[in-house]
Write a protein that holds these residues in place. Sequence first.
Motif, PDB file in Angstrom:
ATOM      1  N   LEU A 102      39.507  -4.811 -14.289  1.00 18.95           N
ATOM      2  CA  LEU A 102      39.617  -3.636 -15.152  1.00 18.95           C
ATOM      3  C   LEU A 102      39.114  -2.408 -14.383  1.00 18.95           C
ATOM      4  O   LEU A 102      38.145  -2.505 -13.635  1.00 18.95           O
ATOM      5  CB  LEU A 102      38.685  -3.865 -16.338  1.00 18.95           C
ATOM      6  CG  LEU A 102      39.084  -3.479 -17.750  1.00 18.95           C
ATOM      7  CD1 LEU A 102      40.393  -4.151 -18.143  1.00 18.95           C
ATOM      8  CD2 LEU A 102      37.976  -3.893 -18.725  1.00 18.95           C
ATOM      9  N   ARG A 105      35.439   1.998 -17.112  1.00 20.14           N
ATOM     10  CA  ARG A 105      35.622   3.071 -18.093  1.00 20.14           C
ATOM     11  C   ARG A 105      34.363   3.923 -18.154  1.00 20.14           C
ATOM     12  O   ARG A 105      33.250   3.395 -18.053  1.00 20.14           O
ATOM     13  CB  ARG A 105      35.839   2.477 -19.496  1.00 20.14           C
ATOM     14  CG  ARG A 105      36.948   1.459 -19.597  1.00 20.14           C
ATOM     15  CD  ARG A 105      38.302   2.106 -19.446  1.00 20.14           C
ATOM     16  NE  ARG A 105      39.356   1.289 -20.026  1.00 20.14           N
ATOM     17  CZ  ARG A 105      40.175   0.483 -19.353  1.00 20.14           C
ATOM     18  NH1 ARG A 105      40.034   0.349 -18.050  1.00 20.14           N
ATOM     19  NH2 ARG A 105      41.116  -0.191 -19.978  1.00 20.14           N
ATOM     20  N   GLU A 107      32.909   5.067 -20.709  1.00 20.76           N
ATOM     21  CA  GLU A 107      31.987   4.645 -21.784  1.00 20.76           C
ATOM     22  C   GLU A 107      31.120   3.447 -21.360  1.00 20.76           C
ATOM     23  O   GLU A 107      30.051   3.235 -21.916  1.00 20.76           O
ATOM     24  CB  GLU A 107      32.730   4.350 -23.095  1.00 20.76           C
ATOM     25  CG  GLU A 107      33.781   3.269 -23.038  1.00 20.76           C
ATOM     26  CD  GLU A 107      35.183   3.808 -22.741  1.00 20.76           C
ATOM     27  OE1 GLU A 107      35.298   4.872 -22.087  1.00 20.76           O
ATOM     28  OE2 GLU A 107      36.156   3.154 -23.166  1.00 20.76           O
ATOM     29  N   ASN A 199      30.313  -6.734 -20.651  1.00 14.83           N
ATOM     30  CA  ASN A 199      31.397  -5.975 -21.261  1.00 14.83           C
ATOM     31  C   ASN A 199      32.528  -6.994 -21.437  1.00 14.83           C
ATOM     32  O   ASN A 199      33.360  -7.155 -20.556  1.00 14.83           O
ATOM     33  CB  ASN A 199      31.834  -4.827 -20.342  1.00 14.83           C
ATOM     34  CG  ASN A 199      33.067  -4.111 -20.877  1.00 14.83           C
ATOM     35  OD1 ASN A 199      33.427  -4.260 -22.048  1.00 14.83           O
ATOM     36  ND2 ASN A 199      33.736  -3.375 -20.014  1.00 14.83           N
ATOM     37  N   PRO A 200      32.513  -7.713 -22.569  1.00 16.17           N
ATOM     38  CA  PRO A 200      33.436  -8.850 -22.712  1.00 16.17           C
ATOM     39  C   PRO A 200      34.847  -8.396 -23.106  1.00 16.17           C
ATOM     40  O   PRO A 200      35.035  -7.238 -23.489  1.00 16.17           O
ATOM     41  CB  PRO A 200      32.794  -9.635 -23.858  1.00 16.17           C
ATOM     42  CG  PRO A 200      32.150  -8.590 -24.704  1.00 16.17           C
ATOM     43  CD  PRO A 200      31.671  -7.516 -23.760  1.00 16.17           C
ATOM     44  N   PRO A 201      35.831  -9.286 -22.989  1.00 18.63           N
ATOM     45  CA  PRO A 201      37.172  -8.939 -23.492  1.00 18.63           C
ATOM     46  C   PRO A 201      37.134  -8.933 -25.013  1.00 18.63           C
ATOM     47  O   PRO A 201      37.028  -9.984 -25.640  1.00 18.63           O
ATOM     48  CB  PRO A 201      38.057 -10.066 -22.942  1.00 18.63           C
ATOM     49  CG  PRO A 201      37.129 -11.205 -22.679  1.00 18.63           C
ATOM     50  CD  PRO A 201      35.768 -10.636 -22.435  1.00 18.63           C
ATOM     51  N   TYR A 202      37.174  -7.742 -25.602  1.00 21.03           N
ATOM     52  CA  TYR A 202      36.992  -7.654 -27.059  1.00 21.03           C
ATOM     53  C   TYR A 202      38.203  -7.091 -27.796  1.00 21.03           C
ATOM     54  O   TYR A 202      38.161  -6.866 -29.003  1.00 21.03           O
ATOM     55  CB  TYR A 202      35.743  -6.832 -27.386  1.00 21.03           C
ATOM     56  CG  TYR A 202      35.654  -5.457 -26.749  1.00 21.03           C
ATOM     57  CD1 TYR A 202      36.563  -4.449 -27.085  1.00 21.03           C
ATOM     58  CD2 TYR A 202      34.658  -5.152 -25.829  1.00 21.03           C
ATOM     59  CE1 TYR A 202      36.484  -3.187 -26.511  1.00 21.03           C
ATOM     60  CE2 TYR A 202      34.571  -3.895 -25.237  1.00 21.03           C
ATOM     61  CZ  TYR A 202      35.492  -2.913 -25.585  1.00 21.03           C
ATOM     62  OH  TYR A 202      35.416  -1.666 -25.019  1.00 21.03           O
ATOM     63  N   VAL A 203      39.278  -6.774 -27.086  1.00 20.21           N
ATOM     64  CA  VAL A 203      40.443  -6.208 -27.770  1.00 20.21           C
ATOM     65  C   VAL A 203      41.181  -7.347 -28.494  1.00 20.21           C
ATOM     66  O   VAL A 203      41.511  -8.355 -27.880  1.00 20.21           O
ATOM     67  CB  VAL A 203      41.395  -5.514 -26.765  1.00 20.21           C
ATOM     68  CG1 VAL A 203      42.632  -4.988 -27.474  1.00 20.21           C
ATOM     69  CG2 VAL A 203      40.665  -4.389 -26.021  1.00 20.21           C
ATOM     70  N   VAL A 215      47.598   0.539 -19.314  1.00 13.11           N
ATOM     71  CA  VAL A 215      46.628  -0.534 -19.541  1.00 13.11           C
ATOM     72  C   VAL A 215      47.358  -1.851 -19.792  1.00 13.11           C
ATOM     73  O   VAL A 215      47.109  -2.864 -19.127  1.00 13.11           O
ATOM     74  CB  VAL A 215      45.723  -0.182 -20.749  1.00 13.11           C
ATOM     75  CG1 VAL A 215      44.756  -1.314 -21.049  1.00 13.11           C
ATOM     76  CG2 VAL A 215      44.979   1.119 -20.492  1.00 13.11           C
ATOM     77  N   ALA A 223      40.679  -9.713 -18.996  1.00 15.63           N
ATOM     78  CA  ALA A 223      39.487  -8.854 -19.078  1.00 15.63           C
ATOM     79  C   ALA A 223      39.494  -7.990 -20.332  1.00 15.63           C
ATOM     80  O   ALA A 223      38.479  -7.395 -20.690  1.00 15.63           O
ATOM     81  CB  ALA A 223      39.410  -7.952 -17.846  1.00 15.63           C
ATOM     82  N   LEU A 224      40.645  -7.913 -20.984  1.00 16.45           N
ATOM     83  CA  LEU A 224      40.778  -7.025 -22.147  1.00 16.45           C
ATOM     84  C   LEU A 224      40.649  -7.768 -23.470  1.00 16.45           C
ATOM     85  O   LEU A 224      40.034  -7.279 -24.408  1.00 16.45           O
ATOM     86  CB  LEU A 224      42.153  -6.347 -22.128  1.00 16.45           C
ATOM     87  CG  LEU A 224      42.395  -5.270 -21.077  1.00 16.45           C
ATOM     88  CD1 LEU A 224      43.876  -4.947 -20.992  1.00 16.45           C
ATOM     89  CD2 LEU A 224      41.595  -4.014 -21.416  1.00 16.45           C
ATOM     90  N   GLU A 254      28.830  -4.463 -24.660  1.00 13.82           N
ATOM     91  CA  GLU A 254      29.755  -3.401 -25.078  1.00 13.82           C
ATOM     92  C   GLU A 254      30.678  -4.004 -26.140  1.00 13.82           C
ATOM     93  O   GLU A 254      31.112  -5.152 -26.029  1.00 13.82           O
ATOM     94  CB  GLU A 254      30.592  -2.912 -23.887  1.00 13.82           C
ATOM     95  CG  GLU A 254      31.594  -1.845 -24.299  1.00 13.82           C
ATOM     96  CD  GLU A 254      32.332  -1.202 -23.122  1.00 13.82           C
ATOM     97  OE1 GLU A 254      31.682  -0.920 -22.090  1.00 13.82           O
ATOM     98  OE2 GLU A 254      33.550  -0.996 -23.244  1.00 13.82           O
TER      99      GLU A 254
END
Length: 295
Positions: A102, A105, A107, A199-203, A215, A223-224, A254
């Motif tokens: 990734l 970002r 943030e 920062n896990p894949p949280y989408v 993206v 990773a997303l 995150e």
Amino acid sequence: MVRDNPLGESECTVSEALSFAEVELAGAGIAKPRREAASLLTYALGRDRAFLVAHPEFLIPAASIEWFEDAVARRAEREPFHYVVGWKEFYGLRIEVSRAVLIPRPETELLAEHAISLIEHQQQPVFCEVGIGSGCISAAILSNVPLAFGIGLEISTEAIAVARRNFERLGIASRIEVRQSDVFASVGSGERFDLIVSNPPYVPALELLQLQREVRQYEPHIALTDGGDGYSVIRRLIAGSPSLLSPGGYLSLEVGFGQSETVVQMFDPAAWDDVSLNTDLQGIDRVITARSRAK
Ligand code: GLN
């Protein structure tokens, strides 16, 4: 001299190159084509924007034209700018990126900053990062907490290769042990950390389709998204962390837009206290931190 395509020649000027690229990028629907054309040209030449403005008649060397032409074509295919140039700045560090990882970002700098603040005053803190990707978060921690040592877990071998190169180049490779691992699979039951950060894949899988094309089409889906509701890796992190944290150790994560309330509820008060939220510059709850109860 009339040239149909200035980039077909072995020489062309800064102003010709910019006009050519602006047309190509505008045709591909890129929002600020002139700006991006100029950004790519600064990378091609190794010069800043002021140079481009001051020297519109400068003749670009053939090798730079070749790189620039290829870069413009890739960007016109909507490949993200930072994959095209190969690196992105994160927390003041130059982080190499490729399509295996990734793009860091802005943030996520909040997560790195918070992680640093949690351990910077400890004696020789040991942290574990789950899903290091490019290694940007661990790199920020190690660069700012000189006595810290890290264990970096990552499932993707391609990502591990990128992260290792970043750690080597930044001179911190001897302070992090990288392991291929699906979440905590390669962590021994006797290991203890002062901080676990991720920062896990949280989408959510269904939201992947709504992400912008850059993206969706180019960044690693692993990773997303967790391929499900967006919470499955977060659940595994919260369930697996208490037995791996020193008493009073922290888990800092995150999370995505709108997820914080649900995630806060996942922390069992019997195992955790001090659950807190950090808000990003857009006012979104971005980082959740909890403290392991002393056992
Ligand atoms: N913030 C990223 C995005 O919206 C997602 C990163 C992640 O899943 N950890 O593209």
